[in-house]
Write a protein that holds these residues in place. Sequence first.
Motif, short mmCIF file in Angstrom:
data_model
loop_
_atom_site.label_atom_id
_atom_site.label_comp_id
_atom_site.label_asym_id
_atom_site.label_seq_id
_atom_site.Cartn_x
_atom_site.Cartn_y
_atom_site.Cartn_z
N ILE A 62 112.17 -17.37 111.87
CA ILE A 62 111.10 -16.93 112.78
C ILE A 62 111.70 -16.38 114.08
O ILE A 62 111.31 -15.30 114.54
CB ILE A 62 110.15 -18.11 113.09
N GLU A 63 112.66 -17.08 114.65
CA GLU A 63 113.27 -16.62 115.91
C GLU A 63 114.03 -15.32 115.72
O GLU A 63 114.01 -14.45 116.59
CB GLU A 63 114.20 -17.71 116.47
N TRP A 64 114.69 -15.16 114.57
CA TRP A 64 115.45 -13.92 114.33
C TRP A 64 114.50 -12.74 114.19
O TRP A 64 114.76 -11.65 114.72
CB TRP A 64 116.31 -14.06 113.09
N ILE A 65 113.38 -12.94 113.50
CA ILE A 65 112.40 -11.86 113.36
C ILE A 65 111.85 -11.48 114.73
O ILE A 65 111.74 -10.28 115.06
CB ILE A 65 111.27 -12.29 112.42
N LYS A 66 111.53 -12.46 115.55
CA LYS A 66 111.02 -12.18 116.89
C LYS A 66 112.03 -11.38 117.71
O LYS A 66 111.65 -10.50 118.49
CB LYS A 66 110.68 -13.49 117.61
N GLU B 112 102.26 -15.49 112.06
CA GLU B 112 101.69 -15.04 113.34
C GLU B 112 102.69 -15.22 114.47
O GLU B 112 102.83 -14.34 115.33
CB GLU B 112 100.41 -15.83 113.61
N GLU B 113 103.40 -16.34 114.48
CA GLU B 113 104.41 -16.55 115.53
C GLU B 113 105.53 -15.53 115.44
O GLU B 113 105.97 -14.98 116.46
CB GLU B 113 104.99 -17.96 115.43
N ALA B 114 106.00 -15.24 114.23
CA ALA B 114 107.13 -14.32 114.05
C ALA B 114 106.77 -12.90 114.42
O ALA B 114 107.56 -12.19 115.06
CB ALA B 114 107.62 -14.39 112.61
N LEU B 115 105.57 -12.46 114.04
CA LEU B 115 105.22 -11.04 114.19
C LEU B 115 104.48 -10.72 115.49
O LEU B 115 104.33 -9.55 115.84
CB LEU B 115 104.40 -10.58 112.99
N SER B 116 104.01 -11.74 116.20
CA SER B 116 103.31 -11.48 117.46
C SER B 116 104.19 -10.75 118.47
O SER B 116 103.69 -10.07 119.38
CB SER B 116 102.80 -12.79 118.07
N ALA B 117 105.50 -10.85 118.30
CA ALA B 117 106.43 -10.17 119.21
C ALA B 117 106.28 -8.65 119.13
O ALA B 117 106.71 -7.94 120.04
CB ALA B 117 107.87 -10.57 118.88
N PHE B 118 105.67 -8.14 118.05
CA PHE B 118 105.55 -6.69 117.86
C PHE B 118 104.20 -6.16 118.32
O PHE B 118 103.89 -5.00 118.05
CB PHE B 118 105.78 -6.34 116.39
N GLN B 119 103.42 -6.99 118.98
CA GLN B 119 102.12 -6.54 119.46
C GLN B 119 102.30 -5.36 120.41
O GLN B 119 103.14 -5.40 121.31
CB GLN B 119 101.41 -7.68 120.18
N GLY B 120 101.54 -4.31 120.18
CA GLY B 120 101.66 -3.10 120.99
C GLY B 120 102.53 -2.03 120.38
O GLY B 120 102.54 -0.89 120.86
N ILE B 121 103.28 -2.38 119.33
CA ILE B 121 104.10 -1.39 118.63
C ILE B 121 103.32 -0.91 117.41
O ILE B 121 102.85 -1.74 116.61
CB ILE B 121 105.45 -1.99 118.20
N PRO B 122 103.15 0.39 117.21
CA PRO B 122 102.42 0.88 116.04
C PRO B 122 103.05 0.37 114.75
O PRO B 122 104.27 0.22 114.65
CB PRO B 122 102.55 2.41 116.15
N ASP C 93 95.70 -17.49 102.02
CA ASP C 93 94.73 -16.94 102.98
C ASP C 93 95.06 -15.47 103.26
O ASP C 93 95.48 -15.10 104.35
CB ASP C 93 94.77 -17.76 104.27
N THR C 94 94.82 -14.63 102.26
CA THR C 94 95.10 -13.20 102.40
C THR C 94 94.22 -12.57 103.47
O THR C 94 94.69 -11.73 104.25
CB THR C 94 94.87 -12.49 101.05
N ALA C 95 92.97 -12.96 103.50
CA ALA C 95 92.05 -12.40 104.50
C ALA C 95 92.52 -12.73 105.92
O ALA C 95 92.46 -11.87 106.81
CB ALA C 95 90.64 -12.93 104.27
N GLY C 96 93.00 -13.95 106.13
CA GLY C 96 93.50 -14.32 107.45
C GLY C 96 94.73 -13.53 107.84
O GLY C 96 94.88 -13.11 108.99
N LEU C 97 95.61 -13.30 106.87
CA LEU C 97 96.80 -12.50 107.13
C LEU C 97 96.42 -11.08 107.52
O LEU C 97 96.94 -10.53 108.51
CB LEU C 97 97.70 -12.50 105.89
N GLN C 98 95.53 -10.48 106.75
CA GLN C 98 95.14 -9.10 107.03
C GLN C 98 94.40 -8.98 108.35
O GLN C 98 94.57 -7.99 109.09
CB GLN C 98 94.29 -8.56 105.89
N HIS C 99 93.59 -9.98 108.68
CA HIS C 99 92.90 -9.96 109.97
C HIS C 99 93.90 -9.99 111.12
O HIS C 99 93.75 -9.26 112.11
CB HIS C 99 91.95 -11.16 110.07
N PHE C 100 94.92 -10.81 111.00
CA PHE C 100 95.94 -10.88 112.05
C PHE C 100 96.67 -9.55 112.19
O PHE C 100 96.85 -9.04 113.30
CB PHE C 100 96.94 -11.99 111.74
N LEU C 101 97.10 -8.98 111.06
CA LEU C 101 97.89 -7.75 111.12
C LEU C 101 97.08 -6.57 111.65
O LEU C 101 97.60 -5.74 112.40
CB LEU C 101 98.44 -7.42 109.73
N THR C 102 95.79 -6.49 111.27
CA THR C 102 94.98 -5.35 111.69
C THR C 102 94.35 -5.57 113.06
O THR C 102 94.38 -4.67 113.91
CB THR C 102 93.89 -5.05 110.65
#
Length: 311
Positions: free
Chosen positions: A66-70, A97-107, A143-152
Amino acid sequence: MDKFVRDALLGVGVAAAGALLWGTLIERNQFTLREVEAKVLEPGAQPLRVLHISDLHLAPWQEGKIEWIKSLAALSPDLVVDTGDNLGHINALPAVEEALSAFQGIPGVFVNGSNDYFAPEFKNPFTYFAGPSRAKTHATVLDTAGLQHFLTNDLGWANLNNTAATIQIGERRIDFMGVDDPHRNFDSLSRMERALESLQSEDIFEETAPELTIGVAHAPYQRILNEFVAQGAQVMFAGHTHGGQVCVPGFGALVTNCDIPRDQVKGLSSWRHGAHTAALNVSAGLGTSIYAPVRFACPPEASLVTLSPRD
C-alpha cells in the motif's frame, strides 16, 4: 541409491527450497518501477507520461505494498491506467482506497479484472500448464459496486468496461476504448464499438480530433487486441498475466494464463493486426493471489510509459 544420485537429489531439493523461500519472502515484495518509451505521437507533440498499474490483488494486511503504491503519486504522471484485479480479499476495498487515494486529481481510466468480482480461491498451480484457468461457479462475490464508486466518484476516473470515453488533459483530447474482463468472457466488443462510434460522432468534438486513441483491457487475449487495433488504437494497456509470475532465468515465462505469445507476456512490444500496428504494454502486476504468494525471476511492477513523438 549411490552417493552421487543421493547428493544430486539433495542439491536439487536444497535449490528448490531456496528458490521457494526467495520467491515467497523476498522477490514478491521487491516492488519495481519499469520505465519505457513508446513513440506513438505525431512529430512535435509533447510527451505524455502514463502510469500503468495492474493486478494489485490487495489484502488488508499488505501495508508495504500500500505504501509503495502511494509513493508512485510523486511521479506526477499525466494519466493513470488501471487494468484491474485491484481486490485480493473479501475485505480489501478499504486498502485499495488507501493505496489509490494518493492519485486523486490525476486523470485516470480503469477496467475490471475477474478478481474485482470474485474472491481468490486455492488453485492447483499445475493446471495452468493445461491452458487459461477456468471460472468456478461458487466463488465469493466481492464489492464491485463499491470499488467502481470509489474509482469513478472519488478519484474521477473513467470506467471503460465495455464502453468508450474521452479525457481532456490540458489542451489534448485522448480517446479511450475498453472492455470488461475477457478472461471471464465479460467483454462485449459490440457495446464498446457502439460507444466509440457514438463518442467520435458527438458534435461537441467535431473540431477537435483526438490526439491519441488508447485501448484498455485486463487480459490481453488476441481477439481483444486485434479489435483494438482495428478500431484505431495506437497504444494498448493490459495486465492479468503476472508476467508469468514464476519464470525461468534465460527462458522466461512458463505460462501466460491467456493466448498471448510468451514473449509478450510482460513489457512493451508491438501488436500487428492486418495493416496496422499498435504499441502494447502488458504489466507483470504488483501482486499475487493470497493462495499463491510467490514470484520468481519476475518481480512485481508498475510501469511508467512515456508516450513520445515518432521520429
